[in-house]
Design an enzyme around this catalytic site. Structure first.
Site, PDB file in Angstrom:
ATOM      1  N   PRO A  45       0.841  -1.184   0.000  1.00 18.07           N
ATOM      2  CG  PRO A  45       0.222  -0.817   2.241  1.00 18.07           C
ATOM      3  CD  PRO A  45       1.108  -1.665   1.370  1.00 18.07           C
ATOM      4  N   GLY A  46       0.248   2.357  -0.452  1.00 16.36           N
ATOM      5  CA  GLY A  46       0.962   3.623  -0.448  1.00 16.36           C
ATOM      6  C   GLY A  46      -0.001   4.734  -0.100  1.00 16.36           C
ATOM      7  CB  VAL A  47       0.252   7.850   1.624  1.00 13.72           C
ATOM      8  CG1 VAL A  47       0.219   6.964   2.864  1.00 13.72           C
ATOM      9  CG2 VAL A  47       1.661   8.355   1.351  1.00 13.72           C
ATOM     10  N   GLY A  48       0.098   7.828  -1.869  1.00 10.89           N
ATOM     11  CA  GLY A  48      -0.121   8.714  -3.007  1.00 10.89           C
ATOM     12  C   GLY A  48       0.347   8.041  -4.284  1.00 10.89           C
ATOM     13  CD  GLN A  53       4.099   7.076  -8.614  1.00 11.06           C
ATOM     14  OE1 GLN A  53       3.186   7.730  -8.127  1.00 11.06           O
ATOM     15  NE2 GLN A  53       4.915   6.354  -7.880  1.00 11.06           N
ATOM     16  N   GLY A 109       9.517   7.817   0.779  1.00 15.97           N
ATOM     17  CA  GLY A 109       9.817   6.825  -0.242  1.00 15.97           C
ATOM     18  C   GLY A 109       8.880   7.013  -1.408  1.00 15.97           C
ATOM     19  CB  CYS A 110       8.917   7.128  -4.610  1.00 15.92           C
ATOM     20  SG  CYS A 110       8.084   7.291  -6.197  1.00 15.92           S
ATOM     21  CG  LEU A 111       4.016   3.212  -4.152  1.00 17.00           C
ATOM     22  CD1 LEU A 111       2.535   3.227  -4.514  1.00 17.00           C
ATOM     23  CD2 LEU A 111       4.329   2.035  -3.233  1.00 17.00           C
ATOM     24  CD  GLU A 153       2.001  10.962  -5.187  1.00 12.75           C
ATOM     25  OE1 GLU A 153       2.174  10.605  -6.367  1.00 12.75           O
ATOM     26  OE2 GLU A 153       2.496  10.362  -4.215  1.00 12.75           O
ATOM     27  CG  HIS A 156       5.433  11.083  -9.272  1.00  8.08           C
ATOM     28  ND1 HIS A 156       6.485  10.332  -9.727  1.00  8.08           N
ATOM     29  CD2 HIS A 156       5.212  10.666  -7.997  1.00  8.08           C
ATOM     30  CE1 HIS A 156       6.891   9.494  -8.771  1.00  8.08           C
ATOM     31  NE2 HIS A 156       6.132   9.684  -7.705  1.00  8.08           N
TER      32      HIS A 156
HETATM   33 ZN    ZN Z   1       6.367   8.685  -5.923  1.00 11.82          ZN
END
Ligand code: ZN
Length: 195
Positions: A45-48, A53, A109-111, A153, A156
Site C-alpha cells: 500500500p501507499g499514500v499517493g 507511475q 519513499g516512492c512506489l 505527487e 511526478h
Molecule cells: Zn512517488
C-alpha cells in the site's frame, strides 16, 4: 485490476504529464484508469500515486492516508510529521501553491523507487486546485504530511522524482531505515544529515 508500477529508469517517469480535457476525463477509459490507480495504491500500500507511475502520461494524482497505516509509527513521530489520516482524494490537473515555505525534513519513499527512502525537504503547507474525477472544481489545503504527499505527487506530473531533491547522504535501503531511522524525530534527522 492492479496496474504495473513503473520504476525509476523508465522514461515515462521523466516526462511531463498532459492536461486532461473534460471530455477525456468523462470517458470510460480514463475513469477506469482512476479506479485501477485506487486499487493499485491500496494494494501497494501507499499514500499517493500519480498517473505516470502506472504508465499513463496524464495529470491525475490520488492520495489516501489511512489511520491503519500509522499503527507502527510512534505517536511522537506522527505528531512531528503533522501526519493525520486523509480520506481518498482524486485531483485532476492539479495546480499547486506553496502557502508556508518553511521546510520540514523527513524520510519519504516512492512506489517507483522501490526499496529505498531518503530525507527530502518539503514545504510545510500547500494549496492545490484542480478537478475531481467528475470534472468539478476542488480545492485542497494541506499541511504537514498531507502537504508532503501532494508535493511528491505533483512533482511526478512534472517528471520529477524525490531523488532529485533529497539530501543525497540520507539515501538508504528501506531495511536500513527500518532498523535505524523509523522512530527518528526531526532533531536527530537534522543532526545526522544537516539539510
Ligand atoms: Zn512517488
Amino acid at each position: 485490476m492492479l496496474l504495473k508500477l513503473y520504476q525509476t529508469g523508465q522514461p515515462i517517469l521523466r516526462k511531463p504529464a498532459k492536461l486532461v480535457s473534460s471530455a477525456a476525463l468523462k470517458t470510460p477509459r480514463v475513469q477506469e484508469v482512476i479506479d485501477y490507480m485506487i486499487a493499485t495504491l491500496r494494494d501497494a500500500p501507499g499514500v499517493g500515486l500519480a498517473a505516470p507511475q502506472v504508465g499513463e502520461a496524464l495529470q491525475i494524482i490520488i492520495i489516501e492516508d489511512k489511520a491503519g497505516y500509522h499503527e507502527q509509527i510512534p505517536a511522537a513521530v506522527l505528531k512531528a510529521q503533522g501526519r493525520k489520516s486523509v480520506a481518498l482524494r482524486i485531483i485532476v490537473n492539479p495546480v499547486m501553491e506553496i502557502l508556508d515555505t518553511e521546510l520540514l525534513c523527513f524520510f519519504e519513499g516512492c512506489l517507483s523507487v522501490e526499496g529505498y527512502v531518503a530525507v527530502v525537504p518539503r514545504a510545510q503547507s500547500v494549496r492545490v486546485r484542480g478537478w475531481d474525477r467528475h470534472g468539478r472544481a476542488v480545492t485542497f489545503t494541506a499541511s504537514g504530511w498531507a502537504a508532503r504527499i501532494i508535493q511528491h505527487e505533483v512533482d511526478h506530473l512534472r517528471g520529477k522524482l524525490y531523488i532529485d531533491s533529497m539530501v543525497p547522504a540520507s539515501f538508504m535501503t528501506l531495511k536500513n531505515f527500518n532498523a535505524g531511522w523509523r522512530k527518528a524525530l526531526p532533531e536527530r534527522i537534522k543532526k545526522a544529515f544537516n539539510p
